[in-house]
Motif scaffolding. Structure first.
Motif, short mmCIF file in Angstrom:
data_model
loop_
_atom_site.label_atom_id
_atom_site.label_comp_id
_atom_site.label_asym_id
_atom_site.label_seq_id
_atom_site.Cartn_x
_atom_site.Cartn_y
_atom_site.Cartn_z
N LEU A 1 0.88 -1.09 0.21
CA LEU A 1 0.14 -0.37 0.03
C LEU A 1 1.24 1.22 -0.18
N LYS B 1 -1.06 4.62 -0.90
CA LYS B 1 -2.09 4.66 -0.25
C LYS B 1 -1.49 4.08 1.64
N ILE C 1 -9.09 -2.47 1.61
CA ILE C 1 -8.17 -3.98 0.67
C ILE C 1 -8.12 -4.41 -0.13
#
Length: 213
Positions: free
Chosen positions: A20, A25, A33
């Motif tokens: 991520l 992110k 997710i």
């Protein structure tokens, strides 16, 4: 998959966090997710567990080689035409079938959590003798596309058992090829008989290698 081991959970979460972060992110956002990221993280966690998290020198190397053989045997069973057991992740065997060298490596594989011993033994359906029941650590399952839970178990005889765990035994490939042929064979004669019974005894089946039209 983590087998209730906090270290395995943290390993998976760490891989998700890294992926991520690479994508810009936040791990702490309220958004779900995506499956692709979860799948990548699980595969990376499995690889890390196999290559780094159990790296303790020559002893762990012996255990890993045995684990790879065991996993290859399970994968061969799972993807066979005549699958011997559903969701094969486990195997059972007689403890006394392990020779001394194989027993040492087996204990190392269990010690390094590459293979897990099940708490309840397996009762042999014929002799009713209690067999040791083991399974591949589910953290390693993604490396061979194996299930993370098991339903049935494969029975390992002394020959295949020692071929897996005895580091001096070089017969594993021979045994693996033998079960590949066994589990993937198609009995043409029996198939022809069944077809004739279904379509009528006077029906003529196409010759091998020729199309029926």
């Amino acid at each position: 998959m983590s087998s209730g081991n906090p270290r395995n959970v943290l390993n998976i979460l760490n891989k998700i966090y890294e992926l991520l972060s690479f994508e810009g992110k936040s791990f702490y956002s309220q958004e779900s997710i995506d499956i692709e990221t979860q799948t990548k993280a699980i595969n990376q966690a499995a690889k890390y567990f196999a290559e780094e998290d159990s790296n303790y020198g020559s002893l762990s190397d012996k255990a890993k080689k045995a684990m790879f053989k065991f996993a290859a045997y399970l994968a061969t069973a799972r993807y066979a035409l005549n699958i011997p057991e559903s969701s094969p992740l486990a195997a059972s065997f007689k403890d006394e079938d392990l020779n001394r060298e194989a027993k040492e490596v087996y204990n190392l594989a269990v010690e390094f959590s590459l293979i897990q011993e099940m708490p309840d033994p397996r009762s042999d359906r014929n002799s009713k003798q209690l067999h040791k029941l083991i399974k591949l650590n589910p953290m390693l399952s993604p490396l061979w596309n194996l299930p993370v839970v098991y339903r049935g178990d494969l029975t390992l005889n002394a020959d295949i058992l020692n071929a897996i765990f005895d580091p001096e035994n070089t017969s594993f490939d021979e045994h693996l090829n033998r079960v590949k042929r066994k589990w993937n064979s198609i009995h043409i004669d029996q198939l022809d008989t069944n077809l004739k019974q279904n379509v009528g005894s006077t029906a003529k089946l196409p010759e091998q290698g020729k199309l029926p039209f």
